[in-house]
Scaffold this motif. Sequence first.
Motif, PDB file in Angstrom:
ATOM      1  N   LEU A 108      69.393  35.217  59.629  1.00 33.69           N
ATOM      2  CA  LEU A 108      68.400  35.927  60.415  1.00 33.69           C
ATOM      3  C   LEU A 108      67.099  35.165  60.564  1.00 33.69           C
ATOM      4  O   LEU A 108      66.132  35.692  61.090  1.00 33.69           O
ATOM      5  CB  LEU A 108      68.119  37.296  59.756  1.00 33.69           C
ATOM      6  CG  LEU A 108      69.339  38.235  59.634  1.00 33.69           C
ATOM      7  CD1 LEU A 108      68.934  39.525  58.929  1.00 33.69           C
ATOM      8  CD2 LEU A 108      69.926  38.519  61.016  1.00 33.69           C
ATOM      9  N   SER A 109      67.086  33.932  60.066  1.00 35.08           N
ATOM     10  CA  SER A 109      65.852  33.153  60.139  1.00 35.08           C
ATOM     11  C   SER A 109      65.652  32.658  61.562  1.00 35.08           C
ATOM     12  O   SER A 109      66.515  31.978  62.126  1.00 35.08           O
ATOM     13  CB  SER A 109      65.929  31.965  59.170  1.00 35.08           C
ATOM     14  OG  SER A 109      64.773  31.183  59.287  1.00 35.08           O
ATOM     15  N   ASP A 110      64.540  32.969  62.183  1.00 33.23           N
ATOM     16  CA  ASP A 110      64.264  32.555  63.560  1.00 33.23           C
ATOM     17  C   ASP A 110      62.810  32.124  63.699  1.00 33.23           C
ATOM     18  O   ASP A 110      62.153  32.411  64.687  1.00 33.23           O
ATOM     19  CB  ASP A 110      64.577  33.697  64.537  1.00 33.23           C
ATOM     20  CG  ASP A 110      63.841  34.988  64.164  1.00 33.23           C
ATOM     21  OD1 ASP A 110      63.216  34.991  63.093  1.00 33.23           O
ATOM     22  OD2 ASP A 110      63.890  35.946  64.957  1.00 33.23           O
ATOM     23  N   THR A 111      62.312  31.443  62.679  1.00 32.35           N
ATOM     24  CA  THR A 111      60.926  30.996  62.735  1.00 32.35           C
ATOM     25  C   THR A 111      60.785  29.864  63.744  1.00 32.35           C
ATOM     26  O   THR A 111      61.755  29.239  64.171  1.00 32.35           O
ATOM     27  CB  THR A 111      60.467  30.519  61.353  1.00 32.35           C
ATOM     28  OG1 THR A 111      61.319  29.425  60.960  1.00 32.35           O
ATOM     29  CG2 THR A 111      60.610  31.620  60.318  1.00 32.35           C
ATOM     30  N   LYS A 112      59.566  29.582  64.153  1.00 32.02           N
ATOM     31  CA  LYS A 112      59.313  28.527  65.120  1.00 32.02           C
ATOM     32  C   LYS A 112      59.692  27.161  64.579  1.00 32.02           C
ATOM     33  O   LYS A 112      60.162  26.294  65.321  1.00 32.02           O
ATOM     34  CB  LYS A 112      57.830  28.542  65.508  1.00 32.02           C
ATOM     35  CG  LYS A 112      57.415  29.769  66.272  1.00 32.02           C
ATOM     36  CD  LYS A 112      55.941  29.670  66.671  1.00 32.02           C
ATOM     37  CE  LYS A 112      55.526  30.887  67.490  1.00 32.02           C
ATOM     38  NZ  LYS A 112      54.092  30.802  67.891  1.00 32.02           N
ATOM     39  N   GLU A 113      59.505  26.971  63.258  1.00 30.18           N
ATOM     40  CA  GLU A 113      59.861  25.673  62.689  1.00 30.18           C
ATOM     41  C   GLU A 113      61.362  25.409  62.796  1.00 30.18           C
ATOM     42  O   GLU A 113      61.802  24.296  63.134  1.00 30.18           O
ATOM     43  CB  GLU A 113      59.426  25.614  61.215  1.00 30.18           C
ATOM     44  CG  GLU A 113      57.924  25.576  61.003  1.00 30.18           C
ATOM     45  CD  GLU A 113      57.308  26.966  61.117  1.00 30.18           C
ATOM     46  OE1 GLU A 113      58.066  27.945  61.292  1.00 30.18           O
ATOM     47  OE2 GLU A 113      56.054  27.052  61.041  1.00 30.18           O
ATOM     48  N   ASP A 114      62.184  26.416  62.516  1.00 29.76           N
ATOM     49  CA  ASP A 114      63.640  26.237  62.610  1.00 29.76           C
ATOM     50  C   ASP A 114      64.072  25.980  64.045  1.00 29.76           C
ATOM     51  O   ASP A 114      64.918  25.116  64.314  1.00 29.76           O
ATOM     52  CB  ASP A 114      64.351  27.477  62.069  1.00 29.76           C
ATOM     53  CG  ASP A 114      64.040  27.697  60.596  1.00 29.76           C
ATOM     54  OD1 ASP A 114      63.707  26.689  59.931  1.00 29.76           O
ATOM     55  OD2 ASP A 114      64.129  28.846  60.127  1.00 29.76           O
ATOM     56  N   VAL A 115      63.461  26.722  64.984  1.00 33.25           N
ATOM     57  CA  VAL A 115      63.822  26.515  66.394  1.00 33.25           C
ATOM     58  C   VAL A 115      63.438  25.106  66.843  1.00 33.25           C
ATOM     59  O   VAL A 115      64.185  24.425  67.559  1.00 33.25           O
ATOM     60  CB  VAL A 115      63.147  27.586  67.271  1.00 33.25           C
ATOM     61  CG1 VAL A 115      63.380  27.271  68.751  1.00 33.25           C
ATOM     62  CG2 VAL A 115      63.676  28.961  66.932  1.00 33.25           C
ATOM     63  N   GLN A 116      62.255  24.656  66.425  1.00 34.44           N
ATOM     64  CA  GLN A 116      61.818  23.313  66.805  1.00 34.44           C
ATOM     65  C   GLN A 116      62.727  22.246  66.186  1.00 34.44           C
ATOM     66  O   GLN A 116      63.043  21.237  66.820  1.00 34.44           O
ATOM     67  CB  GLN A 116      60.365  23.096  66.359  1.00 34.44           C
ATOM     68  CG  GLN A 116      59.780  21.741  66.767  1.00 34.44           C
ATOM     69  CD  GLN A 116      59.721  21.570  68.264  1.00 34.44           C
ATOM     70  OE1 GLN A 116      59.533  22.545  69.000  1.00 34.44           O
ATOM     71  NE2 GLN A 116      59.888  20.342  68.725  1.00 34.44           N
ATOM     72  N   ARG A 117      63.164  22.472  64.945  1.00 31.73           N
ATOM     73  CA  ARG A 117      64.046  21.509  64.294  1.00 31.73           C
ATOM     74  C   ARG A 117      65.391  21.433  65.020  1.00 31.73           C
ATOM     75  O   ARG A 117      65.941  20.358  65.236  1.00 31.73           O
ATOM     76  CB  ARG A 117      64.264  21.903  62.837  1.00 31.73           C
ATOM     77  CG  ARG A 117      65.114  20.912  62.053  1.00 31.73           C
ATOM     78  CD  ARG A 117      64.986  21.182  60.561  1.00 31.73           C
ATOM     79  NE  ARG A 117      65.455  22.526  60.228  1.00 31.73           N
ATOM     80  CZ  ARG A 117      66.738  22.805  59.959  1.00 31.73           C
ATOM     81  NH1 ARG A 117      67.644  21.853  60.014  1.00 31.73           N
ATOM     82  NH2 ARG A 117      67.096  24.039  59.637  1.00 31.73           N
ATOM     83  N   TYR A 118      65.934  22.584  65.415  1.00 30.18           N
ATOM     84  CA  TYR A 118      67.187  22.583  66.176  1.00 30.18           C
ATOM     85  C   TYR A 118      67.025  21.881  67.521  1.00 30.18           C
ATOM     86  O   TYR A 118      67.915  21.153  67.982  1.00 30.18           O
ATOM     87  CB  TYR A 118      67.675  24.017  66.395  1.00 30.18           C
ATOM     88  CG  TYR A 118      68.128  24.704  65.134  1.00 30.18           C
ATOM     89  CD1 TYR A 118      68.820  23.987  64.157  1.00 30.18           C
ATOM     90  CD2 TYR A 118      67.876  26.065  64.903  1.00 30.18           C
ATOM     91  CE1 TYR A 118      69.231  24.615  62.990  1.00 30.18           C
ATOM     92  CE2 TYR A 118      68.286  26.689  63.750  1.00 30.18           C
ATOM     93  CZ  TYR A 118      68.963  25.953  62.778  1.00 30.18           C
ATOM     94  OH  TYR A 118      69.373  26.567  61.633  1.00 30.18           O
ATOM     95  N   ARG A 119      65.860  22.081  68.160  1.00 31.54           N
ATOM     96  CA  ARG A 119      65.622  21.440  69.448  1.00 31.54           C
ATOM     97  C   ARG A 119      65.555  19.913  69.291  1.00 31.54           C
ATOM     98  O   ARG A 119      66.101  19.166  70.119  1.00 31.54           O
ATOM     99  CB  ARG A 119      64.327  21.971  70.066  1.00 31.54           C
ATOM    100  CG  ARG A 119      64.052  21.405  71.465  1.00 31.54           C
ATOM    101  CD  ARG A 119      62.729  21.901  72.026  1.00 31.54           C
ATOM    102  NE  ARG A 119      62.794  23.336  72.324  1.00 31.54           N
ATOM    103  CZ  ARG A 119      62.140  24.266  71.644  1.00 31.54           C
ATOM    104  NH1 ARG A 119      61.366  23.915  70.627  1.00 31.54           N
ATOM    105  NH2 ARG A 119      62.265  25.535  71.959  1.00 31.54           N
ATOM    106  N   ASP A 120      64.902  19.433  68.228  1.00 33.09           N
ATOM    107  CA  ASP A 120      64.822  17.980  67.986  1.00 33.09           C
ATOM    108  C   ASP A 120      66.194  17.379  67.729  1.00 33.09           C
ATOM    109  O   ASP A 120      66.525  16.298  68.245  1.00 33.09           O
ATOM    110  CB  ASP A 120      63.880  17.705  66.810  1.00 33.09           C
ATOM    111  CG  ASP A 120      62.440  18.106  67.120  1.00 33.09           C
ATOM    112  OD1 ASP A 120      62.112  18.220  68.312  1.00 33.09           O
ATOM    113  OD2 ASP A 120      61.664  18.302  66.146  1.00 33.09           O
ATOM    114  N   GLU A 121      66.995  18.091  66.925  1.00 32.96           N
ATOM    115  CA  GLU A 121      68.343  17.572  66.655  1.00 32.96           C
ATOM    116  C   GLU A 121      69.192  17.516  67.921  1.00 32.96           C
ATOM    117  O   GLU A 121      69.950  16.555  68.141  1.00 32.96           O
ATOM    118  CB  GLU A 121      69.031  18.424  65.598  1.00 32.96           C
ATOM    119  CG  GLU A 121      68.416  18.297  64.207  1.00 32.96           C
ATOM    120  CD  GLU A 121      69.137  19.172  63.194  1.00 32.96           C
ATOM    121  OE1 GLU A 121      70.069  19.899  63.599  1.00 32.96           O
ATOM    122  OE2 GLU A 121      68.745  19.143  62.010  1.00 32.96           O
ATOM    123  N   LEU A 122      69.056  18.505  68.796  1.00 37.33           N
ATOM    124  CA  LEU A 122      69.819  18.503  70.042  1.00 37.33           C
ATOM    125  C   LEU A 122      69.383  17.359  70.956  1.00 37.33           C
ATOM    126  O   LEU A 122      70.217  16.694  71.583  1.00 37.33           O
ATOM    127  CB  LEU A 122      69.641  19.861  70.738  1.00 37.33           C
ATOM    128  CG  LEU A 122      70.367  20.034  72.083  1.00 37.33           C
ATOM    129  CD1 LEU A 122      71.866  19.875  71.896  1.00 37.33           C
ATOM    130  CD2 LEU A 122      70.039  21.392  72.707  1.00 37.33           C
TER     131      LEU A 122
END
Length: 858
Positions: A800-814
């Motif tokens: 359920l974690s949806d913080t901005k840091e996690d989203v940004q990290r997923y975007r960088d990896e993609l």
Amino acid sequence: MEAGLHLMEKNQQIASYNGDLLLFQIPDRKRICDASEKNTLLFFRKRFDTVSQTFIEQSLGQYNFPGTKSGVELVCVNCVTDSRTGINLPCVLLKTCKKKSSNATKCTLLLFHASNQVECSLKFRLDVDTVQDLQICDGPTVLWRHEDKLFYISQPTSGVLTSPLSLTAIHWVGTIYGEGTVIFGTRNATFQGAKEIATGFHLDAAEFVLYSIEKQRTVPGTCFLPHAYSTVLRCLQVCVMQKRNDKYETSVAAASNTQLIWIQNGIPKEVCKLPFENPCKLQIALTSRGYLFIISFASGDVCAVQKDGLKIAATWQQVHTVVVDDFLGRGTDQILLLLKCDPNSSSDFQSFKLTDCCEINYPTGECDIGTSTEDGFHENRLLAIRALESRLQAGLLSLEELQQHLQLKDRVLRSSCEALINMVQGNETAIPSADKEGLVSLWDDKESSPCLPSTSLCLSSPAECPVERIWQRIVNDLLVIGVKLNSSAYLSLSSVSLSLVLDQSTVQLSTVTKCETLELKMAIGSLIKSSPVYQGEPTAKKQRTSSFTTGSVLEDSSGRQSCPPYENDLANTVTAVTELSPLLALVNTSSVLLLHARRRNRPDSLVKSEMLTVPCGRISLSTEDVLKGKHTVNISEHCQGSIEDVLAVLSAYIKYSFHISSPDCTLTSMKFWMMGHMQGEPVRHIPEIICSRIPGSLEGTLFIWNPRSPCEGNLTVFARNTAVMLQCLCSLRSVLPPTCVMKIIKQEGMHCLAESLALSLEEELLALKSAISTSASDAEEDLTLRSKLKKKPSSTITPLSDTKEDVQRYRDELLIEQEQSKLGANLTIESDQYRQIVEKIAQIQMNSDKLAARLASS
């Protein structure tokens, strides 16, 4: 003195011997003790147990010194070869602490045998306080350096000897076959140039030198390392050291302060940057993944460098001692890392690691303290297993398809053979359609198009049959079938060959017998010349020649020269040679003989001539006839028998041609050797051929000698096997002059050209495969270097974690994965590399094209 491998105390050292660990220890006591007390050296032998993953003690022993007021200290430990037995044994060098009243130090060298017996090998005194580069080498021999002087002692010397060579450092000591113990070190060298001569100034520098103790001679050390490395070298290890043709061949791994250099024959080949500085020891480990260089640093760090490509394999920290040996008994080395432990602990092996940087890793319950500095070196095993499973499934599918293809090929060949037999015998055969076998026609014609006229049919009438006579002979275990063509057929046909087809009633499956065809005019006729090519001696000095003399020429009634009588037989005869044993297994054999030939075209015609297949006769062979010797050629009488016997022997025997030249004298001994040593006799029908009459294996061997000049000629030998050929050559070498040169002449022909073409095509495929794999690996390496993928430790994230840091990290990896995919889809190679690949393959293809052209024109 320099100490060897330490564990925890100064008087405790460790070494490896045949996969076991040897621990040497002198119990702690006061330096000055009573005379009644004895100094004791304890030694333990331990072996690694894979079940408990610990070192288990195998044996314990001790060596007692006589009572002395001085203590005993361990100096160094090493395993060297005993020159008396050639067995590798552990050696321990000890020294007795100096007394106040004496400046001398007593040293003792002990040898430890497999039965825990201790032998005192050497005892000597040292009159100096400090020595440098002390080592124990094969013999055993102890050598050291003091004030740039080299000292050594062994059992044969019976005392300490001083070498005249001055050394500033000793880098390596080893043994070379034929040279004995050699030392690689550094000495001061004085170079004097033009300016220094004028001013009287000398420039001192260091240079490498190789010194042999037994022969007491010095060789420049540039075969190991260039002199420029003398100021930066910290340690080295020799992988290859041998002497050939008075030259040393070496392969050396040398370490400077920050680099590891791979050097071959004194030339640097590869360089690797070390992860730490100040290396102090370099070892070699032959592990399951190849050679590894184990480098120990003064800071307690250790790294392993892979030999292929000089890449860092792994690094370790807080290491006390590194030992390399086959502790598991697998035939390859492992690396034992003894880690720094608590000084108050009583366990000798409280913390250790046993690994080979690949699949061996003990203790298995602990995490790997080694850190890999190369991405992808330790690959994920699960991904590797899945990839291997996919490759295995693809290989199984390919194997199944190949088996189906082979079965189809066998059915087609069987049907073709049956159709060929029926065609020869005049029977009709129902040939299955290509669609039923899953085949595709090689022609672009339609089913409704008219059939092409067949050229593989018999001639219309018996008068057009090109065969004049058929004969068969048995030579050793071979059946020779000869076909003599008429003159008109010989002039109108080319590329003549024979094939032998067994009758369908003889065997269950009709087969074409494997046979080798030989056109005698092309294979043998060129070897027989009517006259020599050089000008002979004057007519007045010539002797009368007999009718069997080589080079005789026939004359008719008008005085004109005519061809010898055997010329017609050689020109018009084609033979086929096949093995006799398979035919005798059928008891009674009846076969059809097929003649294959191509019609000769006009010289100006560019269209390839048609191919003919003509049944020219039938032969029969029974076991009873063979036992009675009906067709067997008598080796001792074939030189005086019929012309067919001679032609059969020439076809069945092995032929070798040699070019013989003598720069100093004439080759008059050739005729003497053939007629005298080999008891030669000219063949009645072909007097140019000499037949040996020596009883035994040499009997029946044929020789043809074609002199090109008084000092040069070609010798052709027909022998029944290779052993007879070697006997002839041994006999010939004993007669020829010592300066005579003999070279084998490469045989030309359809078979040789086809074999050369096959080898050239194989070389082309291998070169293309190597070039593609090299380019692919370079491109992948370039992709890895260009990609910006950074491995980060995975963090535990709740679903359920949806913080901005996690989203940004997923975007960088993609984004990184998209960039890497884009780079992988556009892999290119450099133009210079592509040019070299194309040039190399083009040269091989040119050779293949030349061979194919020669094969097509023959």
